[in-house]
Design an enzyme around this catalytic site. Structure first.
Site, PDB file in Angstrom:
ATOM      1  N   ASP A 117       0.071   6.068   0.801  1.00 44.31           N
ATOM      2  CA  ASP A 117       0.514   6.879  -0.332  1.00 44.31           C
ATOM      3  C   ASP A 117       2.037   6.921  -0.250  1.00 44.31           C
ATOM      4  OD1 ASP A 117       0.790   8.461  -2.537  1.00 44.31           O
ATOM      5  OD2 ASP A 117      -0.708   9.942  -1.943  1.00 44.31           O
TER       6      ASP A 117
HETATM    7  C1  BGC Z   1       0.481  10.164  -5.316  1.00 40.69           C
HETATM    8  C2  BGC Z   1      -0.308   8.890  -5.573  1.00 40.69           C
HETATM    9  C3  BGC Z   1       0.480   8.003  -6.496  1.00 40.69           C
HETATM   10  C4  BGC Z   1       1.828   7.708  -5.865  1.00 40.69           C
HETATM   11  C5  BGC Z   1       2.728   6.821  -6.719  1.00 40.69           C
HETATM   12  C6  BGC Z   1       1.872   9.861  -4.806  1.00 40.69           C
HETATM   13  O1  BGC Z   1       2.641  11.008  -4.669  1.00 40.69           O
HETATM   14  O2  BGC Z   1      -0.199  10.965  -4.381  1.00 40.69           O
HETATM   15  O3  BGC Z   1      -1.551   9.192  -6.142  1.00 40.69           O
HETATM   16  O4  BGC Z   1      -0.233   6.821  -6.737  1.00 40.69           O
HETATM   17  O5  BGC Z   1       2.518   8.942  -5.663  1.00 40.69           O
HETATM   18  O6  BGC Z   1       3.122   7.489  -7.858  1.00 40.69           O
END
Ligand code: BGC
Length: 802
Positions: A225
């Site tokens: 993530d």
């Molecule tokens: C979120 C993800 C997301 C990523 C990119 C993160 O903070 O938890 O779900 O895909 O950011 O935007």
């Protein structure tokens, strides 16, 4: 391709992003970059690199109903269609990897991100996740299933440690991932920010390699993530290939050093690089392709119609579009709430609000906004106007629900309440004797006081860009509601199964174990507002002639569904199996299959539901495997978790004899859903439960909001949070309109999320703006190690050539 021509430094680069949305390329060897983009409800292709949180500046794309709404259709074919449509839009925008779907379990009704997840039930989550992935990947775009695993809250997501017993992990939190991975073969999986039982998911070898690859056969790429890396070298060894958004010099230098001094075997590095290169080969969509946006808008509308849930109805619905004296109240009527906030925010090409849909039909009504959804407090003037408009009206439609600033990725809700302004207005409308129809927009359960005094309650959830048209079709009877809840709606958050230890500290003790959602409420006897699986129709259905047969390892259940009312409609037939009363603690019943069947008025359909007998298994912690217990089970065919229509026995004799693997104290404590049971929980987990870390530090893993207690932390908090607050103020000062709405939502999301960030996540997601040595130096200074701190701050970073 052979990895031989790649230098060590190039290999390290291939394992990280070059910016928020792209991986590194190696042009001299023809290795292309990959484009990764959110998300589950549509393509959020950021126009230029506006940083990790440049949410508002995205290319237009279809805003589909959110995942929570999609699942409420109980029609996985629609999830496949939506996945394919999003895949086509992604391909047209040059996206290789779509960061979706989210299949985390809805553990608490308060999680700010529930709208992005499918259900409290792992079968529903897994079936919808698998269908969505199949759709996306049918278009040559890789899906990235997230957030692996046990990421159940937002307030502590960056620093949290989810303490989950092995059985709850397998039966509840991993189950949906398992189904998606084994059935739909996603090309990538995103690991979660949090720790799981003490180890960061981004370096959890048992999770990322033992379970995901060795047991389930996953052969794709694990992506962090955004900013979830802790120790990059440990991550690669554990099976985490791609570090996003990347650009962290420290990580690259660590990889190179670890390979050179033998801490990271070159074979493991090569394994990770090979997987990333294979991912590029699996993304075959290429750039461009035609997209039929009108067809996608129509699909979004179909999902919104099928996903809306009629919660109550005394017969007032459907309305006649020619009805006289219709009064409509609520700002959501003209400023439709159609999506959640955070990384899944979409900029649709157009939207249809309920007001536009009413006007298209020439419906006559009087409208009063009654409240401002960006302001939770009552507005005396608007309220008085609304109450006056409702006086003496025939029917009053009250559009209400959660506002854009109340539920979002990045933070959790404090309680289930409707905003104070809406609550007070609702009370006054009811006191005035209005025949009230509530039309609710919310991505998660909300407590609606006196809802049973309303003539009807229609839940739109977050219905996507054509939500207004869907609402009108349902309200005026052009379509018949057929959605069902995919989470239980308690009256208060204290009634949730996890209430005993929700968001108290970074250490989240999942005391309730397997008793999540209806598995908890069934046995706790909770007085729910509405149960899991509930939803009404404008017609009625009768169930008859249940037959259960076991053939070749599968249970086949057939039942006749008769439409006994005046309209064509669709029923969601839910098949629960009541567990045997063996020695091992179990939920009273669990959903094992479901189907949605269209039945014409007056007609009847015979439907079959089937599932493998092995689905009756529980996870035996002594055997570390799935075990079906011998004994007497009961097949229940139901219209909701509390509306069992028919039942038949099912006896299993070729399983194993029932034997509890737990100490007697655990069996006693967990025979029914427990509340706070620290000792028994530790015995269930099989390890001491860590104490919550002290938060009065500016450590790498402390939330900014907690580190305020230190001098440096306070300075840092004010600087960072002040900066994002200014962005919010700038957005709030923009002229009214969709652009302002999107900017306000994005800036608000960042402002609310920022206090939960830790120095570690800030480093890992800053793309090099906040170097690791600076953060570590600050943390040393704050901890009273001035020499080490200053020397870190003054040391030049090790450079890794690019
Ligand atoms: C979120 C993800 C997301 C990523 C990119 C993160 O903070 O938890 O779900 O895909 O950011 O935007």
């Amino acid at each position: 391709m052979s990895l031989a021509p790649l230098t060590l430094e190039e290999k390290a680069l291939l394992l990280e992003g070059v910016d928020s949305w792209h991986t590194n390329a190696v042009p001299r060897l023809g290795v292309r970059r990959l484009t990764l983009t959110d998300g589950p409800h549509g393509v959020r292709r950021v126009k230029r690199d506006a940083g990790a949180f440049g949410l508002a500046e995205a290319e237009p794309s279809t805003a589909f109903p959110t995942s929570g709404t999609l699942a409420k259709t109980w029609n996985p074919d629609l999830a496949r269609e939506v996945g394919a449509a999003i895949g086509r839009e992604a391909a047209a925008l040059g996206v290789d990897v779509l960061l979706a779907p989210g299949v985390n379990i809805v553990r608490s009704p308060l999680c700010g991100r529930n709208f992005e997840y499918y259900s409290e039930d792992p079968l529903v989550s897994g079936v919808f996740g698998a269908a969505f992935v199949a759709g996306v990947q049918s278009e040559g775009v890789a899906a990235c299933v997230k957030h692996f695993a046990a990421n159940s809250n937002e307030d502590f997501r960056f620093v949290g440690d989810s303490i989950v017993d092995e059985r709850a992990l397998r039966e509840i939190y991993l189950r949906a991932f398992e189904r998606v991975v084994t059935e739909a073969e996603p090309a990538s999986v995103m690991c979660a920010y949090n720790r799981l039982n003490g180890t960061f998911c981004s370096e959890h070898g048992d999770l990322l390699t033992g379970i995901l690859r060795d047991e389930w056969g996953f052969d794709g790429v694990v992506v962090t993530d955004w900013g979830a890396t802790n120790d990059r070298v440990a991550g690669i060894a554990a099976g985490c290939e791609l570090d996003m958004p990347g650009g962290v010099e420290h990580n690259r230098a660590e990889i190179v050093a670890a390979v050179r001094d033998g801490r990271l075997p070159h074979t493991l590095l090569d394994r990770a690089v090979a997987r990333v290169l294979t991912l590029a080969d699996r993304c075959t969509a290429g750039q461009g392709g035609d997209v039929d946006l009108a067809a996608h808008a129509a699909l979004a509308e179909r999902v919104a119609v099928e996903g809306a849930v009629l919660l109550n109805n005394d017969g007032v619905l459907p309305l006649s579009s020619g009805a006289a004296g219709l009064v409509v109240i609520g700002e959501h009527f003209e400023k439709m709430r159609f999506q959640g906030a955070g990384s899944s925010l979409i900029r649709p090409p157009e939207i249809i609000t309920p007001r536009q849909a009413f006007d298209r039909r020439g419906v006559e009504y009087r409208f009063a906004p009654g409240y401002r959804s960006l302001n939770a407090e009552p507005d005396d003037t608007l309220e008085a106007e609304a109450v006056a408009a409702a006086a003496g009206a025939g029917t009053v439609l009250f559009f209400c629900g959660l506002g854009d600033l109340e539920e979002s990725e990045g933070f959790d809700r404090p309680d289930l309440s409707l905003a104070a302004g809406q609550r007070r207005l609702l009370g006054r409308l009811l006191d005035g004797g209005a025949r009230l129809v509530l039309v609710v927009s919310a991505g998660a359960p909300v407590s609606i006081p006196r809802a049973d005094e309303a003539a009807a309650v229609l839940l739109l959830s977050l219905p996507g860009q054509n939500g207004g048209e869907a609402a009108a079709r349902l309200l005026f009877g052009e379509a018949n509601p057929s959605g069902r809840l995919t989470e239980s709606w308690p009256r208060t958050a204290d009634d949730a199964g996890c209430a005993a230890d929700w968001n108290r500290s970074a250490v989240a003790r999942y005391y309730e174990s397997i008793y999540v959602g209806y598995r908890f409420h069934d046995m706790a006897g909770t007085d729910l507002a509405w149960p899991f699986g509930h939803g009404l129709s404008y017609t009625t259905f009768a169930y008859r002639d249940l037959a259960v047969e076991v053939r070749e390892g599968r249970v086949h259940v057939t039942v006749t569904i008769a439409n006994t009312g005046p309209r064509d409609g669709a029923e969601v037939v839910q098949l629960y199996v009541r567990n045997n009363a063996g020695a091992v603690f179990k939920a009273d019943k669990e959903l094992r299959a479901f189907t949605k069947v269209a039945v014409a008025a007056g007609a009847a359909e015979r439907v079959e539901l089937t599932f493998p007998l092995t689905d009756l298994a529980y996870w035996d912690v002594a055997r570390h495997g799935w075990v079906v217990e011998n004994g007497d089970y009961e097949v229940q065919v139901a219209a909701s978790a509390t509306d069992i229509r028919l039942a038949a026995p099912l006896t299993v004799t070729d399983g194993v004899e029932s034997r509890s693997p737990y100490p007697a104290s655990v069996d006693r404590a967990y025979a029914t859903p427990p509340q706070s049971v620290p000792a028994e929980f530790a015995a269930l987990v099989g390890a001491p439960i860590p104490a919550a870390p002290s938060t009065r530090h500016l450590a790498m893993q402390t939330r900014l909001v907690d580190s305020r207690a230190t001098l440096l932390g306070g300075i840092m908090y004010r600087a960072v949070v002040g900066r994002v607050r200014r962005d919010l103020d700038t957005a709030l000062a923009l002229p009214e309109g969709p652009e302002r709405d999107a900017r306000v939502k994005s800036a608000h999301f960042v402002w609310r999320m920022m206090p939960s960030m830790s120095l570690r996540v800030m480093v890992m997601s800053s793309g090099g703006v906040l170097p690791h040595r600076v953060a570590a130096g600050l943390s040393d200074l704050a901890a009273g190690h001035p020499v080490r701190g200053v020397s870190r701050l003054l040391t030049r970073a090790r450079k890794v050539s690019r």
